[in-house]
Design a protein around this motif. Structure first.
Motif, PDB file in Angstrom:
ATOM      1  N   MET A   1       0.832  -1.204   0.000  1.00  0.00           N
ATOM      2  CA  MET A   1       0.000   0.000   0.000  1.00  0.00           C
ATOM      3  C   MET A   1       0.870   1.259   0.000  1.00  0.00           C
ATOM      4  O   MET A   1       0.586   2.209  -0.736  1.00  0.00           O
ATOM      5  CB  MET A   1      -0.939   0.003   1.200  1.00  0.00           C
ATOM      6  CG  MET A   1      -2.033  -1.031   1.134  1.00  0.00           C
ATOM      7  SD  MET A   1      -3.050  -1.072   2.618  1.00  0.00           S
ATOM      8  CE  MET A   1      -3.948   0.466   2.441  1.00  0.00           C
ATOM      9  N   LEU A   2       1.925   1.249   0.804  1.00  0.00           N
ATOM     10  CA  LEU A   2       2.811   2.404   0.865  1.00  0.00           C
ATOM     11  C   LEU A   2       3.522   2.629  -0.465  1.00  0.00           C
ATOM     12  O   LEU A   2       3.585   3.753  -0.963  1.00  0.00           O
ATOM     13  CB  LEU A   2       3.833   2.223   1.987  1.00  0.00           C
ATOM     14  CG  LEU A   2       4.839   3.355   2.165  1.00  0.00           C
ATOM     15  CD1 LEU A   2       4.122   4.637   2.571  1.00  0.00           C
ATOM     16  CD2 LEU A   2       5.882   2.973   3.194  1.00  0.00           C
TER      17      LEU A   2
ATOM     18  N   ALA B   1       2.547   1.643  -3.465  1.00  0.00           N
ATOM     19  CA  ALA B   1       1.579   2.082  -4.471  1.00  0.00           C
ATOM     20  C   ALA B   1       1.209   3.550  -4.275  1.00  0.00           C
ATOM     21  O   ALA B   1       1.107   4.317  -5.242  1.00  0.00           O
ATOM     22  CB  ALA B   1       0.324   1.215  -4.411  1.00  0.00           C
ATOM     23  N   ALA B   2       1.018   3.953  -3.026  1.00  0.00           N
ATOM     24  CA  ALA B   2       0.660   5.340  -2.742  1.00  0.00           C
ATOM     25  C   ALA B   2       1.781   6.287  -3.145  1.00  0.00           C
ATOM     26  O   ALA B   2       1.527   7.337  -3.759  1.00  0.00           O
ATOM     27  CB  ALA B   2       0.331   5.508  -1.265  1.00  0.00           C
TER      28      ALA B   2
ATOM     29  N   GLY C   1      -2.670   8.931  -4.424  1.00  0.00           N
ATOM     30  CA  GLY C   1      -1.969   7.990  -3.557  1.00  0.00           C
ATOM     31  C   GLY C   1      -2.916   7.152  -2.722  1.00  0.00           C
ATOM     32  O   GLY C   1      -2.722   5.950  -2.562  1.00  0.00           O
ATOM     33  N   LEU C   2      -3.969   7.776  -2.211  1.00  0.00           N
ATOM     34  CA  LEU C   2      -4.960   7.058  -1.412  1.00  0.00           C
ATOM     35  C   LEU C   2      -5.697   6.025  -2.251  1.00  0.00           C
ATOM     36  O   LEU C   2      -5.880   4.874  -1.833  1.00  0.00           O
ATOM     37  CB  LEU C   2      -5.945   8.051  -0.787  1.00  0.00           C
ATOM     38  CG  LEU C   2      -7.049   7.452   0.082  1.00  0.00           C
ATOM     39  CD1 LEU C   2      -6.442   6.770   1.297  1.00  0.00           C
ATOM     40  CD2 LEU C   2      -8.025   8.530   0.511  1.00  0.00           C
TER      41      LEU C   2
ATOM     42  N   ALA D   1      -3.348   3.155  -3.007  1.00  0.00           N
ATOM     43  CA  ALA D   1      -3.133   2.306  -1.831  1.00  0.00           C
ATOM     44  C   ALA D   1      -4.322   1.381  -1.603  1.00  0.00           C
ATOM     45  O   ALA D   1      -4.146   0.197  -1.292  1.00  0.00           O
ATOM     46  CB  ALA D   1      -2.889   3.170  -0.604  1.00  0.00           C
TER      47      ALA D   1
END
Length: 164
Positions: free
Chosen positions: A93-94, A96-97, A118-119, A122
């Motif tokens: 998730m980090l 990807a964000a 980013g959200l 994620a």
């Protein structure tokens, strides 16, 4: 099935989840456009949206999802499955964000838009990571069950004649 085969199967399932997320995202945007009387896009908007999601998945699965699952498995062996899932999924998730926010900032999107990108990125990576891990784990479990020795067959007639 070997380790490589189960990871390939997991990667294919994760890619399919990315593609389905593209379809669901397009249908959500189409519904929003219909409700607000906005422009629904042309006749190719849906297929192009799904193809773009599939291409993003084609890149994201080997670069984000597979390493996250491998880290989760390695961590899970030492610290437990839950901690492994948290570290692997959180790392994906980090990453990807940060990637989405960086691309958004490079393409002259406002800082708020970069945070939103980013959200969304994620959250979009959670489903493929979970699908990959679940598929690889299920195949591993089936392979273990297939290798387990089977009990000897019971002779029903002889068993029925035993004194009770």
């Amino acid at each position: 099935m070997g380790t490589i085969a189960r990871h390939v199967a997991g990667a294919v399932v994760a890619w399919l989840v990315f593609t389905l997320e593209g379809l669901v995202g397009y249908l959500g945007l189409l519904g929003y456009a219909v409700i607000t009387n906005g422009d629904p896009g042309g006749p190719l908007a849906g297929p192009v949206f799904v193809v773009v999601a599939a291409l993003i998945g084609f890149v994201a699965v080997p670069l984000l999802v597979a390493p996250a699952v491998l880290v989760a498995e390695a961590t899970g062996r030492r610290r437990g499955r839950f901690v492994g899932a948290l570290i692997g999924g959180g790392g994906a998730m980090l990453a990807a964000a940060l990637c989405a926010a960086a691309v958004a900032l490079v393409t002259d999107v406002s800082p708020g838009g970069a945070v939103l990108a980013g959200l969304v990125a994620a959250l979009a990576v959670v489903g493929p990571v979970a699908a990959y891990a679940a598929t690889a784990g299920a195949i591993r479990g089936l392979a273990r069950r297939a290798r387990r020795p089977q009990p000897a067959p019971v002779d029903e007639e002889r068993f029925a004649r035993l004194p009770s």
